[in-house]
Motif scaffolding. Sequence first.
Motif, PDB file in Angstrom:
ATOM      1  N   TYR A   1       0.818  -1.221   0.000  1.00 45.26           N
ATOM      2  CA  TYR A   1       0.000   0.000   0.000  1.00 45.26           C
ATOM      3  C   TYR A   1       0.853   1.274   0.000  1.00 45.26           C
ATOM      4  N   ASN A   2       2.149   1.156  -0.235  1.00 40.53           N
ATOM      5  CA  ASN A   2       2.995   2.366  -0.234  1.00 40.53           C
ATOM      6  C   ASN A   2       2.588   3.331  -1.341  1.00 40.53           C
ATOM      7  N   VAL A   3       2.299   2.806  -2.540  1.00 42.62           N
ATOM      8  CA  VAL A   3       1.933   3.683  -3.660  1.00 42.62           C
ATOM      9  C   VAL A   3       0.616   4.391  -3.378  1.00 42.62           C
ATOM     10  N   LEU A   4      -0.387   3.637  -2.926  1.00 39.04           N
ATOM     11  CA  LEU A   4      -1.686   4.245  -2.612  1.00 39.04           C
ATOM     12  C   LEU A   4      -1.555   5.235  -1.472  1.00 39.04           C
ATOM     13  N   SER A   5      -0.672   4.932  -0.529  1.00 38.68           N
ATOM     14  CA  SER A   5      -0.464   5.843   0.596  1.00 38.68           C
ATOM     15  C   SER A   5       0.084   7.175   0.116  1.00 38.68           C
TER      16      SER A   5
ATOM     17  N   ASP B   1      -2.069  10.583   0.240  1.00 38.75           N
ATOM     18  CA  ASP B   1      -1.499  11.332   1.367  1.00 38.75           C
ATOM     19  C   ASP B   1      -2.025  10.788   2.705  1.00 38.75           C
ATOM     20  N   ILE B   2      -2.039   9.471   2.774  1.00 39.02           N
ATOM     21  CA  ILE B   2      -2.453   8.785   4.010  1.00 39.02           C
ATOM     22  C   ILE B   2      -1.278   7.918   4.450  1.00 39.02           C
ATOM     23  N   GLY B   3      -0.632   8.320   5.515  1.00 36.25           N
ATOM     24  CA  GLY B   3       0.542   7.596   5.965  1.00 36.25           C
ATOM     25  C   GLY B   3       0.204   6.260   6.617  1.00 36.25           C
TER      26      GLY B   3
ATOM     27  N   ILE C   1      -2.778   5.765   9.058  1.00 34.57           N
ATOM     28  CA  ILE C   1      -3.324   4.465   9.465  1.00 34.57           C
ATOM     29  C   ILE C   1      -2.261   3.773  10.312  1.00 34.57           C
ATOM     30  N   ILE C   2      -2.637   3.339  11.493  1.00 38.33           N
ATOM     31  CA  ILE C   2      -1.664   2.779  12.441  1.00 38.33           C
ATOM     32  C   ILE C   2      -1.828   1.270  12.488  1.00 38.33           C
TER      33      ILE C   2
END
Length: 481
Positions: free
Chosen positions: A329-333, A337-339, A380-381
């Motif tokens: 999910y790094n690309v979608l993050s 702009d959702i870390g 998102i944690i």
Amino acid sequence: MSFWRSVVGKLWMTIIGLVACVLLFLGIYLLPYIDSNFAHPNDIKRLFIYTAIIGFSLTTFFAFFLFTKITQPLRQLKEAADTITQGDYTKKVEIRSTDELGELARTFNHMAEELQFVIQDLHQEKEHLFSILRSMTDAVITFDADGNVLLANPHGQVNLSRWNSLEWDEEEAADTNPVPGPLRALYQQVLQEATEVSDRIHVKEEVWSVVMGPLYNSDRVRGVVAVLRNVTQEVKLEKLRKDFVANVSHELRTPLSMLQGYSEALLDDIVSSPEERKELVQVIHDESLRMGRLVRDLLDLARMEAGHMQMHWGRVEVNGIIDKVTRKYNVLSSERDIGIVSQCEQDLPELERADEDRLEQVMTNLMDNAFRHSQSGEPIILRTYYVPATLQDEARVWIHIQDHGQGIPKEDVPYIFERFYKADKARTRGTAAGTGLGLAIVRNIVEAHKGVIQVSSDLGKGTTFSIGIPVSPIVEETMIM
């Protein structure tokens, strides 16, 4: 019974009276003839005395003979009859003769044997009936014409005690009829119409199917028998089935309509520019992918709920799955702009029996939900930690997925794992719509791992999904591999 009140005693007194009358008759009418033949008056008296003694002796002997032959057998018959009335059917009367009394004793003994067989048959039939009633899962209750309970099997007794302890409305509470409130209307209808009726009644949160029929005594109704079955689960399943069909139809109708509309637009050459044509083709492609996801999720969920889910068990490192999902999910993050913040406890024990691909599917579904309902700039944690075994629970590795979206209303939380359930009114929808089956699949996979899943949500602040997977789960023999 005294001798004087017996048949023989009365017969003996009757004979004595007859003998006395005969002697008196002889004394009155034969006295002139006797005086001519006897010289002394004492001889006449002596003759009468001897005659009376002989007559009394003969009648007494005859009376005791009758007492032995008649009264004693009759008394034995009476004692045997008294014994039978007390429930002892083995009592026999001694047969001493072949006359009428002997035939009576033989017939009495035969009657006692037949009565014993009949009572045994009735007792066995009664026990058989009680066994059937006890083994029935339905509640069976029998009422008389006044509403009093005549018979109830264990399930019926439980229902009676539970329903009688409930508080009904004022109208039902004022009725003195002992029939429980939910059954009272059907009970009155059966008594008045003398016909079988059936209906469904709602008691608190339960649904009961009730069949009532009349009990007859000759030509009048003497009571009512009621058979009750708890159909709450069946009603819920029927509602789920109808909702499932409606939801599937709805979920398929939207992409199909879009596919049909845009394909017709392409066929009719309504679109002029290549950019518009490409946009329509992209919509058709996206909707076809959505339909594919929906069908795939439906098939997966059906296999899971049927117990045919294919699992590949092995040792699994949870932090490795977290790293893999994070990279996915790094690309979608970056685009949204959702870390993604990982707070993983080091040196977590490996899961001794788990399916890595299925757990990754769980994390993927939950991350899809988190991205779909999160706002830009809010992270998102992901957090993992180990909880050792206690007296109440086994050792587990816990995984938390926390988003900062709009949250879920408390009234919707118990239902979010149902198929096609979406709390749309409280959550902000992203650009990609889900199938409504992701959380249902997550729950089935977690349960297959003997794990637990929990949800905590604050409206307007976000939602946290917590998954606890046993480190060394207890393996059942019937588990499908």
